[in-house]
Design an enzyme around this catalytic site. Structure first.
Site, PDB file in Angstrom:
ATOM      1  N   CYS A  10       0.858  -1.179   0.135  1.00  8.47           N
ATOM      2  CA  CYS A  10       0.110   0.193  -0.032  1.00  8.47           C
ATOM      3  C   CYS A  10       0.646   1.425   0.421  1.00  8.47           C
ATOM      4  CB  CYS A  10      -0.713   0.644   1.057  1.00  8.47           C
ATOM      5  SG  CYS A  10      -0.643   0.409   3.015  1.00  8.47           S
ATOM      6  N   CYS A  84      -4.560  -1.070  -1.435  1.00  3.17           N
ATOM      7  CA  CYS A  84      -4.814   0.695  -1.673  1.00  3.17           C
ATOM      8  C   CYS A  84      -5.720   0.857  -2.754  1.00  3.17           C
ATOM      9  CB  CYS A  84      -3.864   1.172  -1.990  1.00  3.17           C
ATOM     10  SG  CYS A  84      -2.575   0.794  -3.290  1.00  3.17           S
ATOM     11  N   CYS A  92       3.311   0.834  -7.771  1.00  2.23           N
ATOM     12  CA  CYS A  92       3.706   0.557  -7.353  1.00  2.23           C
ATOM     13  C   CYS A  92       4.478  -0.287  -8.721  1.00  2.23           C
ATOM     14  CB  CYS A  92       2.669  -1.192  -7.025  1.00  2.23           C
ATOM     15  SG  CYS A  92       3.686  -2.159  -6.425  1.00  2.23           S
TER      16      CYS A  92
END
Length: 146
Positions: A10, A84, A92
């Site tokens: 996250c 998230c 990411c």
């Protein structure tokens, strides 16, 4: 037996990914090697620590970690699961050798406003939703792999 490697990611590794890591370790730690990290690691959210303690899980000593550090170390994971919102998940890093990349969208407890009790109540909802998603992941994993 080689464990399946799972990384939960996250934004800050302060709440959602910490809860997901704790639940998967608790519910199926004998099958999974589980870690969590953040895109921009922050500090562990004290409200998250509190709501996890309410159900007997102590994450007080957990440290936040960097997903970029894992990437630069060449760490390999069978699953990278972002926890998230989808737009944040796009930032990411792409880990080499990943079998599966999943996105589970949960509200960020750091964004909750209101009284302390309202923040706790909303964080409990996120906690319970993450636990349910982890349980579903374990069941799906067993269906596919056993």
């Amino acid at each position: 037996m080689n464990k399946t490697k799972v990384l939960f990611v996250c934004v800050h590794n302060s709440a959602r990914s910490q809860m997901a890591e704790a639940f998967l370790k608790l519910l199926a730690g004998d099958e999974f090697d589980v870690e969590s990290a953040g895109i921009e690691p922050g500090n562990l959210n004290p409200i998250v620590v509190e709501v996890m303690k309410e159900i007997g899980i102590d994450i007080t000593g957990n440290q936040t970690k960097s997903a970029i550090d894992f990437f630069e170390q060449g760490r390999l994971f069978h699953y990278v699961i972002t926890v998230c919102d989808p737009s944040t998940a796009e930032s990411c890093p792409i880990f080499p050798g990943i079998s599966k990349r999943l996105t589970w969208s949960f509200k960020d407890p750091a964004s909750f406003t209101g009284s302390d009790e309202e923040k706790l109540a909303n964080t409990r909802l996120v906690r319970d939703s993450i636990k349910a998603e982890v349980e579903k992941f374990i069941k799906t994993y067993h269906l596919v792999n056993f």
